[in-house]
Design a protein around this motif. Structure first.
Motif, PDB file in Angstrom:
ATOM      1  N   ARG A  89       0.613  -1.095  -0.042  1.00 34.64           N
ATOM      2  CA  ARG A  89      -0.165   0.059  -0.076  1.00 34.64           C
ATOM      3  C   ARG A  89       0.817   1.349  -0.018  1.00 34.64           C
ATOM      4  N   SER A  90       2.007   1.290   0.728  1.00 35.21           N
ATOM      5  CA  SER A  90       2.835   2.293   0.841  1.00 35.21           C
ATOM      6  C   SER A  90       3.639   2.703  -0.648  1.00 35.21           C
ATOM      7  N   TYR A  91       3.798   1.507  -1.224  1.00 35.44           N
ATOM      8  CA  TYR A  91       4.500   1.571  -2.428  1.00 35.44           C
ATOM      9  C   TYR A  91       3.448   2.266  -3.472  1.00 35.44           C
ATOM     10  N   LEU A  92       2.036   1.896  -3.464  1.00 32.13           N
ATOM     11  CA  LEU A  92       1.030   2.330  -4.451  1.00 32.13           C
ATOM     12  C   LEU A  92       0.776   3.669  -4.035  1.00 32.13           C
ATOM     13  N   GLU A  93       0.653   4.232  -2.874  1.00 38.56           N
ATOM     14  CA  GLU A  93       0.556   5.364  -2.591  1.00 38.56           C
ATOM     15  C   GLU A  93       1.644   6.476  -3.123  1.00 38.56           C
ATOM     16  N   HIS A  94       2.909   5.936  -2.832  1.00 32.73           N
ATOM     17  CA  HIS A  94       4.152   6.644  -3.453  1.00 32.73           C
ATOM     18  C   HIS A  94       3.931   6.842  -4.872  1.00 32.73           C
ATOM     19  N   TRP A  95       3.592   5.774  -5.574  1.00 32.08           N
ATOM     20  CA  TRP A  95       3.571   5.910  -7.074  1.00 32.08           C
ATOM     21  C   TRP A  95       2.408   6.578  -7.560  1.00 32.08           C
ATOM     22  N   ALA A  96       1.351   6.718  -6.792  1.00 34.58           N
ATOM     23  CA  ALA A  96       0.083   7.481  -7.189  1.00 34.58           C
ATOM     24  C   ALA A  96       0.507   9.123  -7.010  1.00 34.58           C
ATOM     25  N   SER A  97       1.163   9.386  -5.830  1.00 34.61           N
ATOM     26  CA  SER A  97       1.629  10.676  -5.699  1.00 34.61           C
ATOM     27  C   SER A  97       2.611  11.332  -6.949  1.00 34.61           C
ATOM     28  N   LEU A  98       3.636  10.215  -7.213  1.00 36.55           N
ATOM     29  CA  LEU A  98       4.646  10.588  -8.138  1.00 36.55           C
ATOM     30  C   LEU A  98       3.897  11.007  -9.701  1.00 36.55           C
ATOM     31  N   HIS A  99       2.786  10.169  -9.902  1.00 36.62           N
ATOM     32  CA  HIS A  99       2.069  10.054 -11.061  1.00 36.62           C
ATOM     33  C   HIS A  99       1.000  11.033 -11.167  1.00 36.62           C
ATOM     34  N   ASP A 100       0.451  11.732  -9.855  1.00 36.62           N
ATOM     35  CA  ASP A 100      -0.367  12.478  -9.822  1.00 36.62           C
ATOM     36  C   ASP A 100      -2.007  12.041 -10.259  1.00 36.62           C
ATOM     37  N   VAL A 101      -2.099  10.683  -9.805  1.00 40.73           N
ATOM     38  CA  VAL A 101      -3.193   9.956  -9.694  1.00 40.73           C
ATOM     39  C   VAL A 101      -3.878   9.596  -8.622  1.00 40.73           C
ATOM     40  N   THR A 102      -5.024   8.966  -8.502  1.00 40.01           N
ATOM     41  CA  THR A 102      -5.693   8.736  -7.166  1.00 40.01           C
ATOM     42  C   THR A 102      -5.243   7.167  -7.020  1.00 40.01           C
ATOM     43  N   MET A 103      -5.334   6.980  -5.649  1.00 39.87           N
ATOM     44  CA  MET A 103      -5.077   5.719  -5.093  1.00 39.87           C
ATOM     45  C   MET A 103      -5.911   4.647  -5.790  1.00 39.87           C
ATOM     46  N   ALA A 104      -6.979   5.058  -5.932  1.00 40.76           N
ATOM     47  CA  ALA A 104      -8.064   4.002  -6.964  1.00 40.76           C
ATOM     48  C   ALA A 104      -7.644   3.674  -8.079  1.00 40.76           C
ATOM     49  N   GLU A 105      -6.757   4.882  -9.107  1.00 39.47           N
ATOM     50  CA  GLU A 105      -6.479   4.326 -10.267  1.00 39.47           C
ATOM     51  C   GLU A 105      -5.194   3.547 -10.269  1.00 39.47           C
ATOM     52  N   ALA A 106      -4.312   3.693  -9.167  1.00 41.62           N
ATOM     53  CA  ALA A 106      -3.219   2.958  -9.041  1.00 41.62           C
ATOM     54  C   ALA A 106      -3.747   1.558  -8.483  1.00 41.62           C
ATOM     55  N   MET A 107      -4.634   1.314  -7.739  1.00 44.31           N
ATOM     56  CA  MET A 107      -5.458   0.015  -7.394  1.00 44.31           C
ATOM     57  C   MET A 107      -5.680  -0.794  -8.569  1.00 44.31           C
ATOM     58  N   ASP A 108      -6.326   0.118  -9.677  1.00 42.96           N
ATOM     59  CA  ASP A 108      -6.895  -0.600 -10.590  1.00 42.96           C
ATOM     60  C   ASP A 108      -5.856  -1.042 -11.860  1.00 42.96           C
ATOM     61  N   ARG A 109      -4.849  -0.184 -11.765  1.00 44.49           N
ATOM     62  CA  ARG A 109      -3.875  -0.541 -12.752  1.00 44.49           C
ATOM     63  C   ARG A 109      -2.673  -1.530 -12.625  1.00 44.49           C
ATOM     64  N   PHE A 110      -2.311  -1.618 -11.340  1.00 41.97           N
ATOM     65  CA  PHE A 110      -1.462  -2.721 -10.955  1.00 41.97           C
ATOM     66  C   PHE A 110      -1.795  -4.163 -11.040  1.00 41.97           C
ATOM     67  N   PRO A 111      -3.140  -4.600 -10.686  1.00 45.42           N
ATOM     68  CA  PRO A 111      -3.620  -5.974 -10.730  1.00 45.42           C
ATOM     69  C   PRO A 111      -3.993  -6.113 -12.172  1.00 45.42           C
ATOM     70  N   ARG A 112      -4.138  -5.111 -13.148  1.00 46.64           N
ATOM     71  CA  ARG A 112      -4.470  -5.484 -14.230  1.00 46.64           C
ATOM     72  C   ARG A 112      -3.216  -5.810 -15.238  1.00 46.64           C
ATOM     73  N   GLU A 113      -2.060  -5.110 -14.606  1.00 44.49           N
ATOM     74  CA  GLU A 113      -0.671  -5.513 -15.147  1.00 44.49           C
ATOM     75  C   GLU A 113      -0.349  -7.070 -14.776  1.00 44.49           C
ATOM     76  N   ALA A 114      -0.770  -7.503 -13.607  1.00 46.28           N
ATOM     77  CA  ALA A 114      -0.484  -8.721 -13.123  1.00 46.28           C
ATOM     78  C   ALA A 114      -1.326  -9.766 -13.533  1.00 46.28           C
ATOM     79  N   GLY A 115      -2.418  -9.348 -14.372  1.00 45.15           N
ATOM     80  CA  GLY A 115      -3.381 -10.251 -14.960  1.00 45.15           C
ATOM     81  C   GLY A 115      -4.213 -10.977 -14.068  1.00 45.15           C
ATOM     82  N   ILE A 116      -4.562 -10.195 -12.878  1.00 50.86           N
ATOM     83  CA  ILE A 116      -5.570 -10.748 -11.785  1.00 50.86           C
ATOM     84  C   ILE A 116      -6.485  -9.643 -11.682  1.00 50.86           C
ATOM     85  N   ALA A 117      -7.729 -10.033 -10.836  1.00 54.10           N
ATOM     86  CA  ALA A 117      -8.713  -9.186 -10.807  1.00 54.10           C
ATOM     87  C   ALA A 117      -8.484  -8.384  -9.831  1.00 54.10           C
ATOM     88  N   ARG A 118      -7.912  -8.654  -8.608  1.00 58.09           N
ATOM     89  CA  ARG A 118      -7.681  -7.740  -7.506  1.00 58.09           C
ATOM     90  C   ARG A 118      -6.609  -8.260  -6.750  1.00 58.09           C
TER      91      ARG A 118
END
Length: 256
Positions: A190-219
């Motif tokens: 969670r800390s990593y995703l929050e940091h990534w979201a901050s760096l890329h000026d996106v919401t935590m929800a957007e980060a939570m949506d992106r990374f599971p999809r990149e891993a090929g999983i639903a959640r």
């Protein structure tokens, strides 16, 4: 289980903490091992709430003498060891060409060698109890990539180590398995995703949506879901299962 004792390493957070709390339903005593005493005491409160007696051992398993201290302290307090769950170990996710020797050795010292030493020290007590051991590896053991070189190498070594212990355990009466969790939403992730979201000026929800999809999983998985698998592996229902690597990853691994 009456008068039974489980040792859980990495019990201060994440999968280790969730597993320790889950095992409080099945074991009378749960030994909590990690470096952060304050967080271990929080885990201990939850263990008590679930009806078990905790023993807090704040120690660095990367130190060579730590395994003996954990086993001797456990046996002095409870007189037996029925289950050992090797969960401790956070390995930096740094590119293969950027990792220093110190970072590489640090990951090996805790997650691999710490688990190896602790299992050896606890082995005689586990033999006496007819006990169980679970090692925690990960999917990177199967498909190591450059950004996760150390993680993949160490996880592969742990999977092989667990297999070797399981072979010895057949004659010694000790059950040994390994669990390969996929992407799990721990505090560290969670800390990593929050940091990534901050760096890329996106919401935590957007980060939570992106990374599971990149891993090929639903959640992402939850630590409590992995804890349920851990609890099953050290339960009477799983006694004939040994030498097995079990993935719980939401379908991340696509191979047969």
């Amino acid at each position: 289980m009456s008068n039974s004792t489980a040792i859980v390493t990495g019990a201060s957070q994440g999968i280790g903490q969730a597993t320790a709390i889950r095992l409080a339903k099945d074991f009378r005593q749960v030994v909590l091992v990690a470096r952060n005493r304050e967080h271990l005491l929080e885990t201990a409160k939850a263990v008590i709430a679930h009806g078990a007696e905790p023993l807090v051992i704040d120690i660095d398993l990367a130190e060579k003498a730590a395994a003996r201290v954990v086993v001797e302290t456990t046996l002095s307090a409870f007189g037996r060891i029925d289950a050992l769950l090797n969960i401790a170990g956070a390995v930096p996710q740094i590119d293969l060409f950027e990792m220093t020797d110190e970072q590489w050795d640090g990951g090996m010292a805790l997650k691999l060698h710490g688990a190896r030493r602790l299992t050896i020290e606890a082995w005689e007590a586990l033999k006496k109890a007819g006990g169980s051991v679970v090692f925690t590896s990960g999917n990177s053991a199967i498909f190591p990539k450059a950004p996760y070189a150390a993680v993949g190498t160490i996880n592969a070594a742990i999977a092989a180590l667990a297999k070797a212990f399981s072979d010895r355990g057949i004659s010694d009466g000790v059950q040994v398995n390994s669990v390969l969790p996929g992407p799990v939403m721990t505090g560290r992730r969670r800390s990593y995703l929050e940091h990534w979201a901050s760096l890329h000026d996106v919401t935590m929800a957007e980060a939570m949506d992106r990374f599971p999809r990149e891993a090929g999983i639903a959640r992402y998985g939850g630590p409590e879901e992995i804890a349920e698998l851990m609890a099953f592996l050290v339960s009477p229902a799983a006694r004939w299962m040994t030498g097995t690597m079990l993935r719980m990853d939401g379908g991340e691994v696509k191979s047969v």
